[in-house]
Scaffold this active site. Structure first.
Site, PDB file in Angstrom:
ATOM      1  CG  ASP A 105     -13.870  -2.579   9.307  1.00  0.00           C
ATOM      2  OD1 ASP A 105     -13.100  -2.319   8.366  1.00  0.00           O
ATOM      3  OD2 ASP A 105     -13.879  -1.945  10.381  1.00  0.00           O
ATOM      4  CE  LYS A 155     -12.954   2.821  11.710  1.00  0.00           C
ATOM      5  NZ  LYS A 155     -12.526   1.405  11.678  1.00  0.00           N
TER       6      LYS A 155
END
Ligand code: NAP
Length: 270
Positions: free
Chosen positions: A98, A62
Site C-alpha cells: 500500500d 490482512k
C-alpha cells in the site's frame, strides 16, 4: 492468482490483475475466493498445494494472515498487515504494497516527490499507517497524523520515526501535502474529515477514497486552489507492486488503471 477476503465480491483485484495478465499475454487469471476467518489456515495450505503464485489479501485477513506465512517483508512486519503474498515454491512471503502504491500515485497524479515536504495524514488505520511509513521512507520533512483517537495517532506517527508527530486540526494550514486516510466522504457519505477553511491555495490534497470518484473534500479543496486526486492511483499502484513480485515483469500500469475504472463502471468505452 487469487484474492482472498470475506466478503470478496466487491474487490477490484480481479478486474485490475486480469487486465494486466491479458495485456502481457501471460495466460494467468485472478480469481476471488471468499474465505471465512475460520478457514484461513486451510486456504493458505491450498495456496501452497495448488501452487498459486500470488495472492491479494483483503479484509478481514490482512492482520490475521501473518501468523500463517513463512516470511514477512520489512513493510509487512512494521505495519503488522499483509495485502500481498508471493508463493516461492511453497514458501509464502507476505508484503504490504500500500505504501509503495501510494507513492506511485503521488508521482502519477501530481508528479510529486514528498522528499522535504510537510505532510499531514488524516486517519491512523491500516491505510494511514502504510502512507505514514512510506512518506517517512521517501524522506518527507515531517509527517503529522491527525486522528480521532490520540492513542492510534501516536502509534501511527511512530512509524515515521523522528519525522512523525501527532497533529492538531490547525496543522492542516502548514502542510504541503494533506492525505485523507479515513472513510469520511466514502460512498453516500458527504462529510469532510477537516475544516475546509484551513486549506490554502497551492496545497496538494490526496484522497485515498475512490468511490465516489470525486469526494466533497476534493471539491472544496479544488475550490480553495489545491491540487486534488482520488485513491485510484494508489489502488493501481499497490497492485502494480504485487504484479512485479509475482511475474518479475514491470506492470502494464495504464491497462491496470483501465481495468480498475472498468471494474468501477467509470470507464467510458465509447
Ligand atoms: P481503518 O483501518 O478502519 O481506519 C479508519 C480510520 O479513520 C481510523 O483512524 C479512524 O479513527 C478514522 N475514522 C473512521 N471513522 C471516523 C469518523 N466518523 N470520524 C473521524 N475519524 C474516523 O480503515 P483503512 O483500511 O485504513 O481505510 C481508510 C480509507 O482508506 C477508506 O476510505 C478506504 O477505502 C481507503 N483505502 C484506499 C486504498 C486505496 O488503494 N486507494 C487502500 C486502502 C484503504 P479511529 O482510529 O479514531 O477509529
Amino acid at each position: 492468482m487469487a484474492v482472498i477476503g470475506d466478503p470478496v465480491a466487491h474487490s477490484l483485484s480481479p478486474a485490475i490483475h486480469n487486465a494486466a495478465f491479458a495485456a502481457m499475454g501471460l495466460g494467468w487469471v485472478c480469481v476471488g475466493f471468499q474465505v471465512h476467518p475460520a478457514g484461513l489456515a486451510d486456504a493458505l495450505g491450498g495456496i501452497r498445494g495448488l501452487g498459486i503464485r500470488g495472492v491479494s489479501v483483503t479484509m478481514p485477513h490482512k492482520s490475521t494472515v501473518l501468523e500463517g506465512l513463512d516470511e514477512l517483508t520489512p513493510a509487512a512486519q512494521a505495519l503488522g498487515a499483509v495485502n500481498c503474498i508471493t508463493n516461492d515454491d511453497g514458501r509464502l512471503i507476505g508484503d504490504n504494497t500500500d505504501g509503495g502504491g501510494f507513492l506511485m500515485g503521488l508521482q502519477h497524479d501530481f508528479d510529486l516527490d514528498p522528499a522535504g515536504l510537510d505532510c499531514l495524514v488524516i486517519g491512523a488505520g491500516g491505510a494511514a499507517r502504510a502512507v505514514v511509513r512510506a512518506l517517512a521512507g521517501a524522506r518527507a520533512a515531517r509527517v503529522g497524523v491527525l486522528n480521532r483517537s490520540q492513542e492510534r495517532a501516536a502509534a501511527a506517527a511512530a512509524l515515521a520515526g523522528p519525522q512523525g508527530f501527532v497533529a492538531v486540526a490547525d496543522d492542516v494550514r502548514w502542510a504541503d501535502l494533506v492525505v485523507n486516510a479515513t472513510p469520511l466522504g466514502m460512498g453516500g457519505d458527504d462529510t469532510v474529515p477537516i475544516d475546509p477553511s484551513l486549506l490554502v491555495d497551492g496545497q496538494t490534497v490526496a484522497e485515498l477514497i475512490y468511490h465516489p470518484a470525486r469526494t466533497r473534500l476534493m471539491r472544496v479543496a479544488a475550490e480553495r486552489g489545491c491540487a486534488t486526486a482520488n485513491g485510484v492511483s494508489m489502488l493501481v499502484g499497490q497492485a502494480a507492486h504485487a504484479f512485479r513480485q509475482w511475474t518479475g515483469s514491470d506492470a502494464p500500469i495504464e491497462q491496470m488503471r483501465a481495468g480498475a475504472l472498468r471494474g468501477m463502471g467509470l470507464l467510458d468505452e465509447n
